[in-house]
Design a protein around this motif. Structure first.
Motif, PDB file in Angstrom:
ATOM      1  N   LEU A 245       0.980  -1.194  -0.091  1.00 49.89           N
ATOM      2  CA  LEU A 245      -0.012  -0.092   0.060  1.00 49.89           C
ATOM      3  C   LEU A 245       0.907   1.284  -0.007  1.00 49.89           C
ATOM      4  N   GLY A 246       2.264   1.132  -0.236  1.00 53.48           N
ATOM      5  CA  GLY A 246       2.890   2.151  -0.165  1.00 53.48           C
ATOM      6  C   GLY A 246       3.275   2.964   1.258  1.00 53.48           C
ATOM      7  N   LEU A 247       3.039   2.175   2.291  1.00 50.40           N
ATOM      8  CA  LEU A 247       3.298   2.764   3.494  1.00 50.40           C
ATOM      9  C   LEU A 247       4.314   1.791   4.275  1.00 50.40           C
ATOM     10  N   ASN A 248       5.672   1.684   3.235  1.00 45.53           N
ATOM     11  CA  ASN A 248       6.796   1.240   4.149  1.00 45.53           C
ATOM     12  C   ASN A 248       7.415   2.028   4.836  1.00 45.53           C
ATOM     13  N   THR A 249       7.206   3.224   4.958  1.00 45.11           N
ATOM     14  CA  THR A 249       8.000   4.108   5.903  1.00 45.11           C
ATOM     15  C   THR A 249       7.430   3.880   7.303  1.00 45.11           C
ATOM     16  N   PHE A 250       6.219   3.277   7.478  1.00 44.68           N
ATOM     17  CA  PHE A 250       5.651   2.539   8.818  1.00 44.68           C
ATOM     18  C   PHE A 250       6.689   1.521   9.305  1.00 44.68           C
ATOM     19  N   ILE A 251       7.703   1.203   8.558  1.00 45.19           N
ATOM     20  CA  ILE A 251       8.434  -0.099   8.916  1.00 45.19           C
ATOM     21  C   ILE A 251       9.945   0.439   9.342  1.00 45.19           C
ATOM     22  N   THR A 252      10.313   0.097  10.527  1.00 45.42           N
ATOM     23  CA  THR A 252      11.667   0.692  10.949  1.00 45.42           C
ATOM     24  C   THR A 252      12.709  -0.359  11.474  1.00 45.42           C
ATOM     25  N   GLU A 253      13.654  -0.153  11.684  1.00 45.59           N
ATOM     26  CA  GLU A 253      14.804  -1.167  12.021  1.00 45.59           C
ATOM     27  C   GLU A 253      15.225  -1.170  13.172  1.00 45.59           C
ATOM     28  N   ASP A 254      14.876  -0.045  14.040  1.00 46.56           N
ATOM     29  CA  ASP A 254      15.378   0.254  15.763  1.00 46.56           C
ATOM     30  C   ASP A 254      14.446   1.047  16.393  1.00 46.56           C
ATOM     31  N   ASP A 255      14.431   0.811  17.581  1.00 45.83           N
ATOM     32  CA  ASP A 255      13.570   1.513  18.566  1.00 45.83           C
ATOM     33  C   ASP A 255      13.988   3.180  18.463  1.00 45.83           C
ATOM     34  N   GLU A 256      14.970   3.670  18.286  1.00 46.18           N
ATOM     35  CA  GLU A 256      14.882   5.212  18.009  1.00 46.18           C
ATOM     36  C   GLU A 256      13.984   5.656  17.046  1.00 46.18           C
ATOM     37  N   THR A 257      14.302   5.071  15.867  1.00 45.75           N
ATOM     38  CA  THR A 257      13.605   5.437  14.561  1.00 45.75           C
ATOM     39  C   THR A 257      12.008   5.306  14.836  1.00 45.75           C
ATOM     40  N   TYR A 258      11.768   4.301  15.530  1.00 46.94           N
ATOM     41  CA  TYR A 258      10.266   3.537  15.680  1.00 46.94           C
ATOM     42  C   TYR A 258       9.632   4.691  16.594  1.00 46.94           C
ATOM     43  N   VAL A 259      10.277   5.331  17.661  1.00 51.51           N
ATOM     44  CA  VAL A 259      10.007   6.346  18.579  1.00 51.51           C
ATOM     45  C   VAL A 259       9.565   7.668  17.768  1.00 51.51           C
ATOM     46  N   LYS A 260      10.731   7.981  17.159  1.00 49.88           N
ATOM     47  CA  LYS A 260      10.731   9.261  16.300  1.00 49.88           C
ATOM     48  C   LYS A 260       9.432   9.183  15.358  1.00 49.88           C
ATOM     49  N   LEU A 261       9.255   8.064  14.569  1.00 45.49           N
ATOM     50  CA  LEU A 261       8.236   8.061  13.752  1.00 45.49           C
ATOM     51  C   LEU A 261       6.927   8.186  14.428  1.00 45.49           C
ATOM     52  N   GLY A 262       6.739   7.560  15.596  1.00 39.65           N
ATOM     53  CA  GLY A 262       5.531   7.666  16.136  1.00 39.65           C
ATOM     54  C   GLY A 262       5.184   9.229  16.701  1.00 39.65           C
ATOM     55  N   VAL A 263       6.044   9.743  17.141  1.00 32.66           N
ATOM     56  CA  VAL A 263       6.045  11.130  17.650  1.00 32.66           C
ATOM     57  C   VAL A 263       5.765  12.211  16.345  1.00 32.66           C
ATOM     58  N   PHE A 264       6.398  11.784  15.154  1.00 30.70           N
ATOM     59  CA  PHE A 264       6.082  12.457  14.043  1.00 30.70           C
ATOM     60  C   PHE A 264       4.581  12.525  13.727  1.00 30.70           C
ATOM     61  N   LEU A 265       4.154  11.176  13.719  1.00 32.30           N
ATOM     62  CA  LEU A 265       2.612  10.904  13.206  1.00 32.30           C
ATOM     63  C   LEU A 265       1.604  11.776  14.276  1.00 32.30           C
ATOM     64  N   SER A 266       2.187  11.758  15.785  1.00 31.97           N
ATOM     65  CA  SER A 266       1.333  12.450  16.522  1.00 31.97           C
ATOM     66  C   SER A 266       1.259  13.874  16.210  1.00 31.97           C
ATOM     67  N   GLN A 267       1.982  14.395  15.658  1.00 29.47           N
ATOM     68  CA  GLN A 267       2.057  15.789  15.270  1.00 29.47           C
ATOM     69  C   GLN A 267       1.561  16.085  13.951  1.00 29.47           C
ATOM     70  N   ASN A 268       1.035  15.057  13.305  1.00 37.66           N
ATOM     71  CA  ASN A 268       0.506  15.303  11.904  1.00 37.66           C
ATOM     72  C   ASN A 268      -0.688  14.579  11.886  1.00 37.66           C
ATOM     73  N   LEU A 269      -1.705  14.701  12.780  1.00 35.59           N
ATOM     74  CA  LEU A 269      -2.896  14.144  12.793  1.00 35.59           C
ATOM     75  C   LEU A 269      -3.623  14.525  11.390  1.00 35.59           C
ATOM     76  N   SER A 270      -3.641  15.522  10.917  1.00 37.82           N
ATOM     77  CA  SER A 270      -4.447  15.615   9.527  1.00 37.82           C
ATOM     78  C   SER A 270      -4.099  14.547   8.358  1.00 37.82           C
ATOM     79  N   ALA A 271      -2.711  14.202   8.294  1.00 35.08           N
ATOM     80  CA  ALA A 271      -2.180  13.368   7.394  1.00 35.08           C
ATOM     81  C   ALA A 271      -2.786  12.037   7.767  1.00 35.08           C
ATOM     82  N   LEU A 272      -2.877  11.595   9.155  1.00 33.03           N
ATOM     83  CA  LEU A 272      -3.281  10.412   9.360  1.00 33.03           C
ATOM     84  C   LEU A 272      -4.698  10.339   9.316  1.00 33.03           C
ATOM     85  N   ALA A 273      -5.505  11.299   9.282  1.00 37.22           N
ATOM     86  CA  ALA A 273      -7.057  11.268   9.060  1.00 37.22           C
ATOM     87  C   ALA A 273      -7.347  10.977   7.512  1.00 37.22           C
TER      88      ALA A 273
END
Length: 728
Positions: free
Chosen positions: A639-667
């Protein structure tokens, strides 16, 4: 004198002794004394008296049968056979034939016993004792269908014959005819309420039919009758686990293991309960202990399945799986026979599928749309070898989609091998791997010239006889996990189709816009969770302090464990939302409260990720060194959402924070997710089917050419008809 009078039922033994003393050569006196002693249970002395009577008068008819019965009771089986055979020279009676049959059966000669047992039943067709003797002989030979017919005749003649009802239930049970078995177990307990075995077996029959509550009720009654019976506790603990009460299950199973430390059912169910609770270390340890106590392919698969959920070391996980093949496949290689299949590389292929999961099960979500897409194919003809007794509407649907449906749950590997060869299957596909109800030892016998594994397990079988593994190109990226498989990898444009839940509710708006905070969620089975997973998720919750975590599919006992694990990571109970296991529609609706799903590791999921996407919810995941960690990537990448896949905890947490700050994109993503799903390759099962057919054809062509299995790849461009390619 050629016959004797039956003495009156009084204690006249002393009178008979005096008669013998007065006339030691009186055969009748010895016979009367011997028979009187036998009736009093004095077997040795009684038999001696009858034997002396025969010595004095060999023509004494009737005494040979008496001595046969006495010798049978004394366990002197050779003598008993001899006397019964002598009796048959004078008496062609049902009792004598039954006596000889019973003796031969006890001596371990059921085939020899059959003629006498049949003659006894023929002479006395309405005598239940004669019929039951024949039942025993038939059962010992494995002729259970005929034995069942005899037992049905017995209960017709004597509807209150409790043991006959129980035995009939037991035989029906052994043939997996659980509904009929339950009828007769119930008849037994109605007539004898404290019939322990009937209650116990009835619980197991209900369990086999997935009648959870009925199974627990019957097993609980058996427990009341024998509170410290480890076998009953083991089965009851398993039933409570299936019902969802893990706390009760653990208490019962630990008690069973205390009572009987080597009870395999108790150990197996305890390991499974601990595994379900996320207590992997103890569960895996128990699984290896089970393999030591009772070495078998089945127990080895249990250990590997659990290990695949907890092992982060790719080399170690691979080594353990390869050991399975070395241990269990090696002795079977000598049983492999040549294949006479027509080596025409272009003809329609007979494709066989071996599975025990073709009912309302996750495997059907993937395989059924493939069966639908290939039902009328000119390239392949589909055969199913079903290794289960559970059937439902999904089973019926799958059966209607294939050319032949062969139940093999009652067949051993030799019989199943013969059946598959008779069907002239060209490519045989395993849909289980090391999951439950697998038939990997059948594949080790190589019943088909080409064999592959697919869908049912995230990892290798470890078998050299398994030529290929069929996989999505995004599940096994080129070069990443190649050395973790004994099979050659066939990379397909789409590994399989996915059947979204047709009754799912419409997608709702992003809950964070209404709540004012982000809600993460997980609907994965608890056995995929562990302290490491909770630690990772807790980092995300700490990085987004107002966020919450919803945990679905909870069973009794699991929520308390998870609360403690989160607390150990500094996440309070007030931030956790628990949802119980629910029927499909309600489970799908629970996604209404989730903004982003989180995937566990090292064993992720596919069905759960697909369901979440259908409800508009993307999944955030990390991948690791073992192939099972990569499953969550497939749907997301398609589905073209491979940016949701990470290799380590640090990137994982950063991506989660980024998404929390971009709710309109998530919506926006949520609102368009189903459309994205349907417009992607995932929305076209025909593409997956065409890719599979071409992959199978390439595998077959190598065999026809006498070439060894090798890595293969099917490109999307190869699925476009030549005419269309030339136009473009």
């Amino acid at each position: 004198m050629n016959s004797i009078a039956v003495p009156r039922p009084t204690n006249e033994i002393e009178q008979h002794r005096r008669a013998v003393r007065m006339n030691p050569r009186d055969a009748n006196a010895h016979a009367l004394l011997g028979i009187a002693l036998l009736r009093q249970g004095e077997l040795a002395e009684g038999a001696a008296g009858v034997r002396r009577a025969l010595e004095l008068n060999p023509k004494f008819r009737g005494l040979h049968a008496v001595l046969g019965a006495a010798m049978l009771e004394l366990g002197e089986l050779d003598a008993a056979q001899d006397y019964y055979r002598q009796a048959l020279r004078f008496q062609d009676t049902a009792d004598v034939h039954k006596g000889l049959a019973d003796t031969l059966l006890r001596a371990g000669h059921p085939i020899d016993a059959e003629q006498s047992a049949r003659r006894a039943a023929e002479l006395a067709p309405d005598n239940t004792a004669m019929l039951l003797s024949l039942v025993a002989v038939l059962h010992r030979q494995g002729k259970n269908e005929e034995a069942i017919g005899m037992l049905q005749r017995v209960v017709e003649l004597d509807p209150d014959h409790v043991d006959a009802h129980y035995d009939l239930g037991f035989l029906l049970h052994s043939l997996h005819r659980y509904d009929n078995a339950i009828e007769h177990y119930r008849a037994a307990v109605e007539r004898r309420p404290n019939h322990f075995k009937a209650h116990h077996q009835m619980g197991l029959a209900h369990q086999a039919l997935k009648q959870k509550d009925a199974a627990a009720i019957s097993l609980q009654r058996a427990r009341e009758l024998r509170p410290d019976d480890a076998a009953v506790l083991a089965d009851l603990g398993g039933a409570e686990q299936v019902r969802g009460d893990l706390t009760s299950a653990l208490d019962i199973l630990r008690h069973a293991v205390e009572l009987q430390p080597d009870n395999m059912t108790a150990l197996r169910n305890l390991a499974h309960a601990l595994f379900t609770m996320g207590e992997w270390e103890e569960a895996v340890s128990l699984a290896w202990r089970m393999l030591d106590l009772e070495p078998s392919p089945y127990n080895h698969s249990i250990a590997l399945f659990m290990l695949s959920h907890s092992c982060h070391d790719g080399a170690e996980l691979t080594r353990k799986h390869f050991e399975f093949g070395e241990r269990w496949e090696t002795p079977l290689r000598g049983l492999q026979q040549p294949h006479a299949n027509d080596r025409d590389p272009h003809r329609q292929l007979r494709i066989g599928f071996v599975s025990g999961d073709l009912y309302t099960h996750a495997v059907s979500r993937f395989i059924t749309p493939m069966f639908e897409a290939m039902a009328d194919s000119e390239q392949v003809s589909l055969y199913v070898y079903y290794n289960n007794v559970v059937e439902d509407a999904m089973t019926a649907k799958n059966r209607d989609l294939v050319k032949a449906w062969r139940p093999i749950v009652g067949l051993n590997d030799e019989q199943a091998d013969k059946l598959i060869r008779e069907d002239r299957i060209d490519i045989l596909i395993d849909l289980s791997g090391h999951s439950g109800l697998n038939r990997l030892t059948l594949f080790a016998r190589k019943p088909a010239p080409v064999q592959a594994t697919w869908i049912g397990y995230a990892g290798t079988t470890g078998l050299r006889a398994m030529d290929y593994i069929l996989a999505d190109r995004f599940l096994l990226p080129e070069g990443r996990y190649d050395d973790q498989f004994s099979e050659q990898i066939v990379r397909l444009p789409m590994g399989t189709a996915f059947m979204p839940e047709q009754g799912a509710p419409e997608v709702n708006g992003l809950p964070a816009l209404k709540n004012g905070y982000l809600t993460f969620g997980s609907f994965h089975r608890a056995s995929k969770l562990n302290r490491g997973v909770i630690a990772q998720w807790s980092k995300l919750l700490h990085a987004i302090p107002d966020s919450k975590m919803l945990l679905g599919g909870m069973q009794t006992g699991i929520d308390d464990v998870l609360i403690d694990w989160f607390a150990a990571e500094g996440v309070g109970r007030e931030r956790l939302l628990f949802r119980p296991r629910a029927k499909t529609n309600e489970y799908m609706r629970q996604h209404y409260d989730v903004d982003i799903c989180l995937s566990p590791f090292p064993y992720t999921g596919s069905t759960t990720v697909g369901n979440a996407l259908w409800m508009g919810v993307p999944t955030l995941a990390t991948v690791g060194a073992t192939n099972p960690s990569y499953a969550a990537t497939v749907f997301m990448t398609h589905l073209g959402l491979n940016t949701f896949i990470t290799e380590d905890d640090e990137t994982y947490v950063k991506l989660g924070v980024f998404l929390s700050q971009n709710l309109s994109a998530l919506a926006a993503m949520r609102a368009t997710m189903r459309d994205r799903f349907l417009k992607s390759v995932l929305g076209y099962p025909g593409v997956a089917a065409a890719g599979l057919e071409l992959g199978l054809r390439k595998m077959w062509q190598r065999w026809c050419a006498g070439e060894a299995p090798a890595p293969l790849r099917v490109e999307l461009s190869e699925l476009v008809p030549e005419s269309a390619r030339s136009v473009s």
